[in-house]
Design a protein around this motif. Structure first.
Motif, PDB file in Angstrom:
ATOM      1  N   ASP A 121       0.912  -1.276  -0.341  1.00  0.00           N
ATOM      2  CA  ASP A 121       0.022   0.318   0.173  1.00  0.00           C
ATOM      3  C   ASP A 121       0.720   1.128  -0.049  1.00  0.00           C
ATOM      4  OD1 ASP A 121      -2.174  -1.312   0.114  1.00  0.00           O
ATOM      5  OD2 ASP A 121      -2.589  -1.266   1.722  1.00  0.00           O
ATOM      6  N   SER A 122       2.158   1.467   0.742  1.00  0.00           N
ATOM      7  CA  SER A 122       3.148   2.167   1.022  1.00  0.00           C
ATOM      8  C   SER A 122       3.394   3.071  -0.843  1.00  0.00           C
ATOM      9  CB  SER A 122       4.080   1.872   1.932  1.00  0.00           C
ATOM     10  OG  SER A 122       5.080   1.122   0.928  1.00  0.00           O
ATOM     11  N   TYR A 123       3.174   1.951  -1.504  1.00  0.00           N
ATOM     12  CA  TYR A 123       4.271   1.757  -3.161  1.00  0.00           C
ATOM     13  C   TYR A 123       3.413   3.159  -3.895  1.00  0.00           C
ATOM     14  CZ  TYR A 123       7.624  -0.769  -2.092  1.00  0.00           C
ATOM     15  OH  TYR A 123       8.738  -1.633  -1.691  1.00  0.00           O
ATOM     16  N   GLY A 124       1.968   3.273  -3.494  1.00  0.00           N
ATOM     17  CA  GLY A 124       0.338   3.637  -3.760  1.00  0.00           C
ATOM     18  C   GLY A 124       0.036   3.414  -4.801  1.00  0.00           C
ATOM     19  N   TRP A 125       0.733   2.114  -5.581  1.00  0.00           N
ATOM     20  CA  TRP A 125      -0.390   0.950  -6.836  1.00  0.00           C
ATOM     21  C   TRP A 125      -0.012  -0.076  -6.761  1.00  0.00           C
ATOM     22  CZ3 TRP A 125       1.475   1.791 -12.570  1.00  0.00           C
ATOM     23  CH2 TRP A 125      -0.056   1.095 -13.311  1.00  0.00           C
ATOM     24  N   HIS A 126      -1.610  -0.845  -5.307  1.00  0.00           N
ATOM     25  CA  HIS A 126      -1.436  -2.097  -5.200  1.00  0.00           C
ATOM     26  C   HIS A 126      -3.075  -2.580  -5.306  1.00  0.00           C
ATOM     27  CE1 HIS A 126      -2.458  -4.805  -1.675  1.00  0.00           C
ATOM     28  NE2 HIS A 126      -1.898  -5.504  -2.473  1.00  0.00           N
ATOM     29  N   THR A 127      -3.154  -3.486  -6.180  1.00  0.00           N
ATOM     30  CA  THR A 127      -4.625  -3.684  -7.094  1.00  0.00           C
ATOM     31  C   THR A 127      -4.592  -5.154  -7.181  1.00  0.00           C
ATOM     32  OG1 THR A 127      -4.075  -1.889  -8.553  1.00  0.00           O
ATOM     33  CG2 THR A 127      -5.638  -3.293  -8.825  1.00  0.00           C
ATOM     34  N   PRO A 128      -6.587  -5.630  -6.157  1.00  0.00           N
ATOM     35  CA  PRO A 128      -5.895  -6.869  -6.142  1.00  0.00           C
ATOM     36  C   PRO A 128      -6.638  -7.054  -7.593  1.00  0.00           C
ATOM     37  CG  PRO A 128      -7.287  -5.797  -4.980  1.00  0.00           C
ATOM     38  CD  PRO A 128      -6.676  -4.722  -5.174  1.00  0.00           C
ATOM     39  N   MET A 129      -6.774  -8.307  -7.984  1.00  0.00           N
ATOM     40  CA  MET A 129      -7.254  -8.363  -9.477  1.00  0.00           C
ATOM     41  C   MET A 129      -8.479  -9.189  -9.418  1.00  0.00           C
ATOM     42  SD  MET A 129      -5.822  -6.257 -11.116  1.00  0.00           S
ATOM     43  CE  MET A 129      -5.729  -6.774 -13.265  1.00  0.00           C
ATOM     44  N   ALA A 130      -8.359 -10.428  -9.061  1.00  0.00           N
ATOM     45  CA  ALA A 130      -9.354 -11.655  -9.045  1.00  0.00           C
ATOM     46  C   ALA A 130      -9.432 -12.504  -7.483  1.00  0.00           C
ATOM     47  CB  ALA A 130      -9.018 -12.589 -10.097  1.00  0.00           C
ATOM     48  N   ILE A 131     -10.336 -13.003  -7.316  1.00  0.00           N
ATOM     49  CA  ILE A 131     -11.284 -13.506  -6.006  1.00  0.00           C
ATOM     50  C   ILE A 131     -11.631 -15.085  -6.491  1.00  0.00           C
ATOM     51  CG2 ILE A 131     -12.913 -12.167  -5.903  1.00  0.00           C
ATOM     52  CD1 ILE A 131     -12.514 -12.919  -2.745  1.00  0.00           C
ATOM     53  N   SER A 132     -11.084 -15.982  -6.166  1.00  0.00           N
ATOM     54  CA  SER A 132     -11.601 -17.414  -6.618  1.00  0.00           C
ATOM     55  C   SER A 132     -13.003 -17.131  -5.877  1.00  0.00           C
ATOM     56  CB  SER A 132     -11.111 -18.866  -5.702  1.00  0.00           C
ATOM     57  OG  SER A 132     -10.881 -18.015  -4.345  1.00  0.00           O
ATOM     58  N   PRO A 133     -13.951 -18.346  -6.630  1.00  0.00           N
ATOM     59  CA  PRO A 133     -15.706 -18.697  -6.010  1.00  0.00           C
ATOM     60  C   PRO A 133     -15.566 -18.732  -4.395  1.00  0.00           C
ATOM     61  CG  PRO A 133     -14.936 -19.495  -8.457  1.00  0.00           C
ATOM     62  CD  PRO A 133     -13.302 -18.829  -7.538  1.00  0.00           C
ATOM     63  N   ASP A 134     -14.718 -19.674  -4.128  1.00  0.00           N
ATOM     64  CA  ASP A 134     -14.828 -20.173  -2.500  1.00  0.00           C
ATOM     65  C   ASP A 134     -14.695 -18.466  -1.921  1.00  0.00           C
ATOM     66  OD1 ASP A 134     -12.748 -20.832  -3.253  1.00  0.00           O
ATOM     67  OD2 ASP A 134     -12.468 -22.807  -2.525  1.00  0.00           O
ATOM     68  N   GLY A 135     -13.292 -17.047  -2.041  1.00  0.00           N
ATOM     69  CA  GLY A 135     -12.453 -16.412  -1.867  1.00  0.00           C
ATOM     70  C   GLY A 135     -11.160 -16.840  -1.192  1.00  0.00           C
ATOM     71  N   ARG A 136     -11.524 -18.171  -1.315  1.00  0.00           N
ATOM     72  CA  ARG A 136      -9.929 -18.327  -0.710  1.00  0.00           C
ATOM     73  C   ARG A 136      -8.338 -18.005  -1.414  1.00  0.00           C
ATOM     74  NH1 ARG A 136      -7.455 -25.006   0.494  1.00  0.00           N
ATOM     75  NH2 ARG A 136      -5.575 -24.047   1.189  1.00  0.00           N
ATOM     76  N   TYR A 137      -8.650 -17.946  -2.624  1.00  0.00           N
ATOM     77  CA  TYR A 137      -7.194 -17.264  -3.765  1.00  0.00           C
ATOM     78  C   TYR A 137      -7.515 -15.664  -3.861  1.00  0.00           C
ATOM     79  CZ  TYR A 137      -5.560 -22.108  -2.711  1.00  0.00           C
ATOM     80  OH  TYR A 137      -5.738 -23.343  -3.041  1.00  0.00           O
ATOM     81  N   ILE A 138      -6.534 -14.688  -3.869  1.00  0.00           N
ATOM     82  CA  ILE A 138      -6.597 -13.317  -4.048  1.00  0.00           C
ATOM     83  C   ILE A 138      -4.907 -13.601  -5.063  1.00  0.00           C
ATOM     84  CG2 ILE A 138      -6.938 -10.776  -3.529  1.00  0.00           C
ATOM     85  CD1 ILE A 138      -8.704 -11.974  -1.235  1.00  0.00           C
ATOM     86  N   LEU A 139      -5.685 -12.830  -6.115  1.00  0.00           N
ATOM     87  CA  LEU A 139      -4.528 -12.360  -7.097  1.00  0.00           C
ATOM     88  C   LEU A 139      -4.472 -10.836  -6.748  1.00  0.00           C
ATOM     89  CD1 LEU A 139      -2.687 -12.906  -9.054  1.00  0.00           C
ATOM     90  CD2 LEU A 139      -4.257 -12.239 -10.572  1.00  0.00           C
ATOM     91  N   GLY A 140      -2.928 -10.751  -6.943  1.00  0.00           N
ATOM     92  CA  GLY A 140      -2.735  -9.027  -6.624  1.00  0.00           C
ATOM     93  C   GLY A 140      -1.925  -8.619  -7.606  1.00  0.00           C
ATOM     94  N   PHE A 141      -1.815  -7.382  -7.808  1.00  0.00           N
ATOM     95  CA  PHE A 141      -0.438  -7.308  -8.695  1.00  0.00           C
ATOM     96  C   PHE A 141      -0.386  -6.034  -7.379  1.00  0.00           C
ATOM     97  CE2 PHE A 141       0.331  -3.433 -12.200  1.00  0.00           C
ATOM     98  CZ  PHE A 141       0.748  -3.787 -12.884  1.00  0.00           C
TER      99      PHE A 141
END
Length: 440
Positions: A347-367
């Motif tokens: 977050d401190s870098y100023g460009w933290h974007t979660p991109m996808a979440i699995s249907p069960d909510g278990r996995y989150i992809l971030g960039f």
């Protein structure tokens, strides 16, 4: 056309490094410092996106084996993966619509090489791809509209999706002309079983108002312009002295995600009030037709939604957030998962974007964009976060209602005594035993 190329195996020691802590697995690529993760398979195994500062190629990456394959762009407009199946097949584009797999297999889909021909998503089993085309073998004369027209592919053949009429959408005429502005449509997301497809039509402002297609028993699709009544076309309504408010509440009603069960749509919303209201995010329930909107003064943009309605989003300041069902507003990843110190760093870098979440909510992809001032330039990395592994590693338990009533004392993660359970991780003393409790 089929094209088989060699599979590239990436070793952790030479070109990729990853760190793992409390379920967070971060991937950094020396060979591809500008790597953008766009989509994740529903099982959390595969990731796709683009490499290079100008989308110089599409990649498919296996997060379990660290195997990667790259298709380098042949088009000056680049190449990018935007959806990926559970078998590692990416929906992408490069001089036309195509798929590209972890095995290196490249399959060109029906459609020409115009920039309006693009794939956006693919079902988990890889049988249906959605996107848009301007020309197909079945329609060599092409179509009107500068931005392509919504379609889906089965076995490589494009099938056009019905478009709403200007009358159905309630579009106004352009100034003194008799024609309305309708420049095509795109299909962007598809449910796991193919029964629901989301997308947008291209309006005069390119605000991409949401439309939906639902599958009929005969295999055809019906277009449902859910934006009607929510989306305001007239951006100059306040010039009319007789009007005190817009006809509809939002200038932007853009679908960013569709849950794989087809129930929820996540939306970026921009109010039509001219009151400097922050951009909001919404959760539309396809079954009840209800729209739930975030509250507060923070501007958000969302990316995806899980089967229970959990939405992932980023703030205008580049921080990652998660919006749970029943919550009035999103909370930051830092607050939801306080034991993962990297989230605060990202977050401190100023460009933290979660991109996808699995249907069960278990996995989150971030960039993430990493601003390392010891280097000549920034670089990109992505992560896959396992929320179940986080809970297990942190020793977090979920309390029943009876258990909550039996607690003797509650403390914050830094040892402060609390009046009751708070969002995030709590230290709970119950029946003489101290444990961690996660309140979502």
């Amino acid at each position: 056309m089929r094209k088989i190329i060699l599979v590239v195996f990436i070793t952790a020691m030479s070109t990729i490094s990853f760190a793992q802590d409390y379920g967070l697995k971060v991937f950094t690529f020396d060979k591809y410092p500008y790597i953008t993760a766009q989509a994740m398979s529903t099982n959390g195994k595969y990731v796709t996106g683009s490499i290079g500062f100008a989308s110089d190629g599409t990649f498919v990456f296996d997060t379990e084996t660290n195997e990667m394959n790259v298709h380098f762009s042949e088009s000056p407009y680049g190449s990018e993966g935007r959806g990926i199946s559970d078998t590692g097949v990416a929906a992408c584009y490069d001089d036309g619509p195509m798929t590209f797999s972890i095995t290196g297999e490249e399959i060109r889909l029906d459609g020409g090489t115009e920039t309006g021909n693009i794939t956006e998503d693919i079902t988990p089993d890889g049988t249906i791809v959605v996107g848009a085309v301007t020309m197909t073998e079945a329609h060599p004369e092409g179509f009107g509209g500068i931005g392509g027209h919504a379609c889906y592919w089965k076995e490589g053949k494009a099938e056009m999706l019905p478009e709403p009429s200007s009358e159905e959408l309630g579009l106004k005429t352009l100034f003194d002309e008799t024609e309305t502005s309708f420049d095509g449509s795109h299909a962007t997301r598809i449910s796991a079983d193919g029964s629901v497809i989301t997308g947008y039509f291209i309006d005069r402002w390119n605000s991409k108002p949401c439309i939906v297609w639902t599958l009929n028993e005969d295999g055809s699709y019906t277009c449902d312009p859910i934006c009607k009544g929510y989306w305001e076309e007239d951006k100059y309504w306040d010039d009319d002295a007789s009007k005190t408010e817009a006809d509809s509440p939002y200038f932007q009603f853009y679908a960013t995600g569709l849950s794989k069960n087809g129930k929820y749509i996540s939306l970026d919303l921009s109010p039509s009030t001219f009151d400097d209201d922050p951009t909001q995010i919404g959760r539309f329930d396809m079954e009840t037709r209800d729209l739930e909107v975030t509250k507060g003064d923070t501007a958000f943009s969302c990316k995806d939604v899980a089967d229970d309605g959990t939405v992932i989003a980023s703030s205008g300041g580049g921080h990652a957030f998660i919006w749970k069902p029943g919550a009035a507003a999103p909370i930051s990843f830092q607050e939801a998962y306080p034991l993962v110190e990297d989230f605060a760093t990202f977050d401190s870098y100023g460009w933290h974007t979660p991109m996808a979440i699995s249907p069960d909510g278990r996995y989150i992809l971030g960039f993430v964009t990493i601003a390392d001032y010891s280097l000549e330039s920034d670089y990109y990395e992505f992560y896959v976060f396992d929320t179940v592994q986080y809970a297990n590693a942190a020793g977090i338990v979920t309390l029943t209602n009876d258990g909550i009533g039996a607690t003797e004392a509650v403390y914050s993660i830094d040892g402060r005594k609390l009046s009751g359970l708070q969002h995030g991780v709590n230290i709970v003393k119950k029946n003489g035993i101290t444990s961690k409790c996660l309140v979502r």
